[in-house]
Enzyme design. Sequence first.
Site, PDB file in Angstrom:
ATOM      1  NE  ARG A 221     106.511  58.115 138.223  1.00 25.55           N
ATOM      2  CZ  ARG A 221     107.609  57.726 138.871  1.00 25.55           C
ATOM      3  NH1 ARG A 221     108.793  58.107 138.441  1.00 25.55           N
ATOM      4  NH2 ARG A 221     107.530  56.958 139.937  1.00 25.55           N
ATOM      5  CD  GLU A 250     108.638  55.288 132.031  1.00 24.06           C
ATOM      6  OE1 GLU A 250     108.827  54.304 132.764  1.00 24.06           O
ATOM      7  OE2 GLU A 250     108.973  56.430 132.332  1.00 24.06           O
ATOM      8  CG  HIS A 268     111.840  54.839 134.822  1.00 26.82           C
ATOM      9  ND1 HIS A 268     110.464  54.951 134.860  1.00 26.82           N
ATOM     10  CD2 HIS A 268     112.267  55.255 136.050  1.00 26.82           C
ATOM     11  CE1 HIS A 268     110.090  55.413 136.052  1.00 26.82           C
ATOM     12  NE2 HIS A 268     111.179  55.600 136.785  1.00 26.82           N
TER      13      HIS A 268
HETATM   14  P1  NAP Z   1     109.671  65.241 146.960  1.00 29.24           P
HETATM   15  O1  NAP Z   1     110.760  65.316 147.963  1.00 29.24           O
HETATM   16  O2  NAP Z   1     108.265  65.055 147.422  1.00 29.24           O
HETATM   17  O3  NAP Z   1     109.801  66.533 146.045  1.00 29.24           O
HETATM   18  C1  NAP Z   1     108.853  66.917 145.117  1.00 29.24           C
HETATM   19  C2  NAP Z   1     108.647  68.415 145.249  1.00 29.24           C
HETATM   20  O4  NAP Z   1     107.723  68.805 144.241  1.00 29.24           O
HETATM   21  C3  NAP Z   1     108.022  68.802 146.578  1.00 29.24           C
HETATM   22  O5  NAP Z   1     109.037  69.196 147.469  1.00 29.24           O
HETATM   23  C4  NAP Z   1     107.088  69.919 146.242  1.00 29.24           C
HETATM   24  O6  NAP Z   1     107.710  71.112 146.571  1.00 29.24           O
HETATM   25  C5  NAP Z   1     106.932  69.869 144.747  1.00 29.24           C
HETATM   26  N1  NAP Z   1     105.525  69.571 144.412  1.00 29.24           N
HETATM   27  C6  NAP Z   1     104.755  68.632 144.873  1.00 29.24           C
HETATM   28  N2  NAP Z   1     103.533  68.668 144.308  1.00 29.24           N
HETATM   29  C7  NAP Z   1     103.552  69.687 143.503  1.00 29.24           C
HETATM   30  C8  NAP Z   1     102.586  70.253 142.676  1.00 29.24           C
HETATM   31  N3  NAP Z   1     101.356  69.749 142.595  1.00 29.24           N
HETATM   32  N4  NAP Z   1     102.934  71.320 141.958  1.00 29.24           N
HETATM   33  C9  NAP Z   1     104.160  71.820 142.054  1.00 29.24           C
HETATM   34  N5  NAP Z   1     105.110  71.329 142.846  1.00 29.24           N
HETATM   35  C10 NAP Z   1     104.812  70.274 143.563  1.00 29.24           C
HETATM   36  O7  NAP Z   1     109.935  64.038 145.925  1.00 29.24           O
HETATM   37  P2  NAP Z   1     111.341  63.462 145.451  1.00 29.24           P
HETATM   38  O8  NAP Z   1     111.761  62.373 146.352  1.00 29.24           O
HETATM   39  O9  NAP Z   1     112.256  64.589 145.206  1.00 29.24           O
HETATM   40  O10 NAP Z   1     110.881  62.789 144.070  1.00 29.24           O
HETATM   41  C11 NAP Z   1     110.327  63.571 143.028  1.00 29.24           C
HETATM   42  C12 NAP Z   1     109.806  62.702 141.923  1.00 29.24           C
HETATM   43  O11 NAP Z   1     110.893  62.142 141.189  1.00 29.24           O
HETATM   44  C13 NAP Z   1     109.016  61.464 142.362  1.00 29.24           C
HETATM   45  O12 NAP Z   1     107.663  61.772 142.619  1.00 29.24           O
HETATM   46  C14 NAP Z   1     109.160  60.523 141.186  1.00 29.24           C
HETATM   47  O13 NAP Z   1     108.079  60.699 140.305  1.00 29.24           O
HETATM   48  C15 NAP Z   1     110.441  60.977 140.520  1.00 29.24           C
HETATM   49  N6  NAP Z   1     111.521  59.967 140.588  1.00 29.24           N
HETATM   50  C16 NAP Z   1     111.957  59.382 139.440  1.00 29.24           C
HETATM   51  C17 NAP Z   1     112.997  58.465 139.488  1.00 29.24           C
HETATM   52  C18 NAP Z   1     113.517  57.834 138.242  1.00 29.24           C
HETATM   53  O14 NAP Z   1     113.871  56.663 138.288  1.00 29.24           O
HETATM   54  N7  NAP Z   1     113.621  58.543 137.153  1.00 29.24           N
HETATM   55  C19 NAP Z   1     113.578  58.123 140.719  1.00 29.24           C
HETATM   56  C20 NAP Z   1     113.092  58.742 141.863  1.00 29.24           C
HETATM   57  C21 NAP Z   1     112.062  59.674 141.786  1.00 29.24           C
HETATM   58  P3  NAP Z   1     106.892  72.291 147.283  1.00 29.24           P
HETATM   59  O15 NAP Z   1     106.030  71.684 148.345  1.00 29.24           O
HETATM   60  O16 NAP Z   1     107.999  73.157 147.797  1.00 29.24           O
HETATM   61  O17 NAP Z   1     106.096  72.943 146.199  1.00 29.24           O
HETATM   62  C1  GLV Z   2     111.079  55.794 140.300  1.00 29.75           C
HETATM   63  O1  GLV Z   2     110.651  56.189 139.271  1.00 29.75           O
HETATM   64  C2  GLV Z   2     110.652  56.225 141.582  1.00 29.75           C
HETATM   65  O2  GLV Z   2     109.683  56.988 141.682  1.00 29.75           O
HETATM   66  O3  GLV Z   2     111.275  55.778 142.553  1.00 29.75           O
END
Ligand code: NAP
Ligand code: GLV
Length: 302
Positions: A221, A250, A268
């Site tokens: 993000r 954005e 994005h």
């Molecule tokens: P996820 O599985 O929940 O992974 C996020 C990790 O971040 C968690 O495993 C956690 O690890 C850590 N975390 C959570 N809160 C935190 C905090 N306050 N401080 C530090 N670490 C923290 O999520 P994901 O599916 O991988 O997705 C991650 C992010 O990618 C989404 O939230 C979204 O914003 C972004 N995203 C963007 C796109 C795009 O189009 N560019 C697409 C998909 C996702 P620990 O518990 O081990 O600390």
């Molecule tokens: C995209 O940004 C997502 O969080 O899926």
Amino acid sequence: MPPLVVVARSLPAAGLDLLRDRFDVASGLENVAGAAAIVTDASVPVDAELLDAAGPSLRVVANFAVGYDNIDLQACRERGVVVTNTPDVLTNATAELALALMLAAARRLGEAERIVRRGEWTGWEPEQLLGRELAGATVGIVGLGRIGSRVADLLEGFSPRLLYTSRRERPGAERRELDELVAESDFVTLHVPLSAETRHLVDSRLLALFKPGSILVNTARGGLVDTEALVRALRQGPLAAAGLDVYEHEPELPPELLELENVVLAPHIGSATRSARDAMARLVAENVIAVLEGREPPTPVP
Ligand code: NAP
Ligand code: GLV
């Protein structure tokens, strides 16, 4: 009368058709009054005002995204509205984009393509556009969740040294505090959600600790990074380059960022593959159908 489902913007047919088979479906938030479900995405803020405009009929907000920083969860909880998202089905697509941005930034692909398109390429040059290699580099993964872990898997062929931040220990990689991770890494890739706790996680203080010549990639993000500080770090160091898919405001991008040669900019598109977007759309529909049929949705936001 079937329940009303309002799609704030749009939803691919893979999910929309499932909803249309069962419910009245309208598009546009101007139609939200009386809705039982609202389908949103990361660009649609969901606040108390929107929930109240829908009224007491509202039972579910289904986000067409895994991130849910656009949603006021407390306001939803207070009104008994379930919130769902689309984890897992976009993990690989987003991780692949992170890798693409790492390579594109490291090999100066944006800058190189602009030279070719401007007709300024005069032939092979021994010293032109020299970049760096990912193989053998130290890669710091900030947030070893679903996407961060998939990035680690995809990097395997590059034999990197992997560092990660996490609130818990994981096997197979070295855990670091964020300050140490950025000081040791040649590439830093962000995969934590945006929250009050993580906003401007990468600020001028942290950027000053980055390893000279390192590369920052952000597919998580925009709000995780202080853009003004990032521009300074790209102009004056320590960053050599950055690869960005997400931005603080954005779709607005500051002109200073647009002018920099050493940043690769994507609009994005982390989850923008046909298979990921169709799977996300189906999951959105399955979540809405489950809640409106009185069942537990497959992917509720905790
Ligand atoms: P996820 O599985 O929940 O992974 C996020 C990790 O971040 C968690 O495993 C956690 O690890 C850590 N975390 C959570 N809160 C935190 C905090 N306050 N401080 C530090 N670490 C923290 O999520 P994901 O599916 O991988 O997705 C991650 C992010 O990618 C989404 O939230 C979204 O914003 C972004 N995203 C963007 C796109 C795009 O189009 N560019 C697409 C998909 C996702 P620990 O518990 O081990 O600390
Ligand atoms: C995209 O940004 C997502 O969080 O899926």
